[in-house]
Scaffold this active site. Structure first.
Site, PDB file in Angstrom:
ATOM      1  N   TYR A   1       0.840  -1.193   0.000  1.00 31.28           N
ATOM      2  CA  TYR A   1       0.000   0.000   0.000  1.00 31.28           C
ATOM      3  C   TYR A   1       0.879   1.249   0.000  1.00 31.28           C
ATOM      4  O   TYR A   1       1.675   1.463   0.922  1.00 31.28           O
ATOM      5  CB  TYR A   1      -0.939   0.016   1.203  1.00 31.28           C
ATOM      6  CG  TYR A   1      -2.005  -1.053   1.205  1.00 31.28           C
ATOM      7  CD1 TYR A   1      -2.327  -1.767   0.056  1.00 31.28           C
ATOM      8  CD2 TYR A   1      -2.707  -1.353   2.366  1.00 31.28           C
ATOM      9  CE1 TYR A   1      -3.303  -2.758   0.061  1.00 31.28           C
ATOM     10  CE2 TYR A   1      -3.699  -2.333   2.386  1.00 31.28           C
ATOM     11  CZ  TYR A   1      -3.985  -3.030   1.236  1.00 31.28           C
ATOM     12  OH  TYR A   1      -4.958  -4.005   1.249  1.00 31.28           O
TER      13      TYR A   1
ATOM     14  N   SER B   1     -16.646   0.289  -3.052  1.00 29.86           N
ATOM     15  CA  SER B   1     -16.048   1.562  -3.493  1.00 29.86           C
ATOM     16  C   SER B   1     -17.038   2.725  -3.425  1.00 29.86           C
ATOM     17  O   SER B   1     -16.983   3.641  -4.247  1.00 29.86           O
ATOM     18  CB  SER B   1     -15.479   1.416  -4.908  1.00 29.86           C
ATOM     19  OG  SER B   1     -14.432   0.483  -4.917  1.00 29.86           O
TER      20      SER B   1
ATOM     21  N   SER C   1      -5.470 -14.152   1.957  1.00 28.24           N
ATOM     22  CA  SER C   1      -6.377 -13.236   1.275  1.00 28.24           C
ATOM     23  C   SER C   1      -6.514 -13.663  -0.179  1.00 28.24           C
ATOM     24  O   SER C   1      -5.543 -14.138  -0.787  1.00 28.24           O
ATOM     25  CB  SER C   1      -5.827 -11.806   1.366  1.00 28.24           C
ATOM     26  OG  SER C   1      -6.696 -10.870   0.771  1.00 28.24           O
ATOM     27  N   ASN C   2      -7.719 -13.515  -0.714  1.00 31.19           N
ATOM     28  CA  ASN C   2      -7.991 -13.858  -2.116  1.00 31.19           C
ATOM     29  C   ASN C   2      -7.788 -15.345  -2.393  1.00 31.19           C
ATOM     30  O   ASN C   2      -7.433 -15.725  -3.513  1.00 31.19           O
ATOM     31  CB  ASN C   2      -7.117 -13.005  -3.051  1.00 31.19           C
ATOM     32  CG  ASN C   2      -7.394 -11.521  -2.906  1.00 31.19           C
ATOM     33  OD1 ASN C   2      -8.510 -11.069  -3.144  1.00 31.19           O
ATOM     34  ND2 ASN C   2      -6.384 -10.764  -2.472  1.00 31.19           N
TER      35      ASN C   2
ATOM     36  N   PHE D   1     -13.533  -4.267   0.766  1.00 39.94           N
ATOM     37  CA  PHE D   1     -14.443  -3.554  -0.126  1.00 39.94           C
ATOM     38  C   PHE D   1     -15.905  -3.777   0.286  1.00 39.94           C
ATOM     39  O   PHE D   1     -16.757  -4.079  -0.552  1.00 39.94           O
ATOM     40  CB  PHE D   1     -14.245  -3.972  -1.589  1.00 39.94           C
ATOM     41  CG  PHE D   1     -12.995  -3.427  -2.234  1.00 39.94           C
ATOM     42  CD1 PHE D   1     -12.255  -2.419  -1.641  1.00 39.94           C
ATOM     43  CD2 PHE D   1     -12.558  -3.927  -3.443  1.00 39.94           C
ATOM     44  CE1 PHE D   1     -11.102  -1.919  -2.240  1.00 39.94           C
ATOM     45  CE2 PHE D   1     -11.410  -3.439  -4.060  1.00 39.94           C
ATOM     46  CZ  PHE D   1     -10.675  -2.424  -3.442  1.00 39.94           C
TER      47      PHE D   1
ATOM     48  N   LEU E   1     -18.136  -1.746   1.052  1.00 37.06           N
ATOM     49  CA  LEU E   1     -19.043  -0.703   0.555  1.00 37.06           C
ATOM     50  C   LEU E   1     -18.969  -0.568  -0.963  1.00 37.06           C
ATOM     51  O   LEU E   1     -19.508   0.382  -1.524  1.00 37.06           O
ATOM     52  CB  LEU E   1     -18.724   0.643   1.230  1.00 37.06           C
ATOM     53  CG  LEU E   1     -18.730   0.600   2.763  1.00 37.06           C
ATOM     54  CD1 LEU E   1     -18.361   1.965   3.338  1.00 37.06           C
ATOM     55  CD2 LEU E   1     -20.096   0.158   3.281  1.00 37.06           C
TER      56      LEU E   1
ATOM     57  N   LYS F   1     -23.955   7.421  -2.201  1.00 34.34           N
ATOM     58  CA  LYS F   1     -23.443   8.626  -2.864  1.00 34.34           C
ATOM     59  C   LYS F   1     -23.614   8.581  -4.379  1.00 34.34           C
ATOM     60  O   LYS F   1     -23.549   9.599  -5.050  1.00 34.34           O
ATOM     61  CB  LYS F   1     -21.980   8.876  -2.504  1.00 34.34           C
ATOM     62  CG  LYS F   1     -20.996   7.920  -3.109  1.00 34.34           C
ATOM     63  CD  LYS F   1     -19.538   8.357  -2.890  1.00 34.34           C
ATOM     64  CE  LYS F   1     -19.115   8.246  -1.456  1.00 34.34           C
ATOM     65  NZ  LYS F   1     -17.651   8.444  -1.298  1.00 34.34           N
TER      66      LYS F   1
ATOM     67  N   GLN G   1      -9.294 -13.155   4.130  1.00 33.30           N
ATOM     68  CA  GLN G   1      -9.773 -11.832   3.761  1.00 33.30           C
ATOM     69  C   GLN G   1     -10.030 -11.783   2.255  1.00 33.30           C
ATOM     70  O   GLN G   1      -9.094 -11.800   1.458  1.00 33.30           O
ATOM     71  CB  GLN G   1      -8.757 -10.746   4.169  1.00 33.30           C
ATOM     72  CG  GLN G   1      -9.281  -9.349   3.887  1.00 33.30           C
ATOM     73  CD  GLN G   1      -8.379  -8.241   4.400  1.00 33.30           C
ATOM     74  OE1 GLN G   1      -8.495  -7.109   3.952  1.00 33.30           O
ATOM     75  NE2 GLN G   1      -7.497  -8.551   5.342  1.00 33.30           N
TER      76      GLN G   1
END
Length: 314
Positions: free
Chosen positions: A51, A206, A147-148, A202, A204, A212, A173
């Protein structure tokens, strides 16, 4: 805030995804988000070495560890994706090197949850688990996760750990939300069978599940969806139809779609913590406040009827 278990760890049911640190948000905003998370009772901070090319870990080290908050938090990070100047993958020698680099950036002597970011098809999972087991025994890692991973990959990993008596994955995750329900096709069931905690990322979609983005409405400036084509592709007619249906469902019960998105994930017994990113203190507060809607069995069935493309989730 309620806490649930990942192996020996007790984590807040809303975690903080730290992928924005040092990238989408600068140091000042990162500090605000971290402080807000602590104020709201979040104790799980989830990052990865890749990141912002290591900047996320560095800022966590500066704003948490250096300020004496290490004992208040659980730091989860990941290895395996391409890290400039460092490498990638899950070979034992790389796992050890990647952890040492993360510990240096995080300014700590251990990671609470160390996760293999992606499967490595060139390395037997038993070899990776053996290296991770050494790190656990050395006290540099408390729990390990992945993860994944697919259901089959999870099954193979746990079988390998059992055969060689090594540390086993305590968490998985994967992406999971009301609009992305792939884990229901085997992964959640495998986690239940194996006693593994599930961490949705993720949650939400994105921002689609915050309300929104609306049918016929403009895309707000400055959002990821406005800036990047790969996120704009999420604004399909099908997704927006589902968003409108979910907004109507939530509002008819005096709630928001954000509350629905997070509380729906937490209605799954296997989910330990919802990993929600944030770019402001306000978003952190909103995510935490959204975890308290106790959805009934009838609610869950009605939600499934609004999303007919998927099998029931429980």
């Amino acid at each position: 805030m309620e806490r649930r278990k990942i192996g020996s760890l007790e984590v807040s049911v809303v975690g903080l995804g730290c992928n924005n640190f040092g990238g989408r948000i600068d140091e000042t905003r990162t500090e605000e988000v971290i402080n807000s998370a602590l104020d709201q009772g979040i104790n799980l901070f989830d990052t990865a070495d890749m990141y912002a090319d290591g900047r996320s870990e560095e800022l966590i080290g500066r704003f948490l560890v250096d300020r004496g908050r290490r004992s208040d938090v659980l730091i989860a990070t990941k290895f395996g994706n391409d890290m400039p100047g460092q490498g990638r993958g899950a070979r034992p020698e790389y796992v050890r090197r990647a952890l040492e680099a993360s510990l240096k950036r995080l300014r700590t002597d251990h990671v609470d949850l160390y996760q293999q970011h992606v499967p490595d098809h060139d390395v037997p999972i038993a070899d990776t688990l053996g290296a991770l087991d050494e790190l656990v025994k050395a006290g540099k890692v408390r729990e390990i996760g992945c993860s994944n991973f697919s259901a089959q990959q999870i099954k193979e990993a746990q079988a390998a750990a059992a055969r060689q008596g090594s540390a086993r994955f305590a968490s998985v995750q994967n992406e999971y939300s009301l609009l992305h329900r792939d884990p229901e096709q085997g992964v959640l069931d495998e986690c239940e069978r194996q006693g593994i905690a599930f961490l949705p990322f993720f949650p939400l979609m994105s921002g689609l599940l915050t309300g929104k983005y609306r049918q016929g409405g403009p895309v707000p400036e400055g959002t990821r969806v406005a800036k990047f084509e790969r996120y704009r592709k999420l604004l399909t007619e099908e997704n927006l139809d589902k968003v409108e249906a979910l907004i109507s469902f939530a509002e008819s019960r005096g709630h928001t779609i954000l509350e629905l998105a997070i509380s729906w994930l937490l209605a799954h017994r296997v989910v330990a913590s919802v990993i929600a990113g944030a770019t402001s203190a306000k978003q952190v507060r909103g995510n935490v406040a959204s975890a308290g809607w106790g959805l009934t069995r009838h609610d869950l069935d009605e939600i499934d009827s609004l999303l007919p493309a998927h099998e029931p989730h429980l």
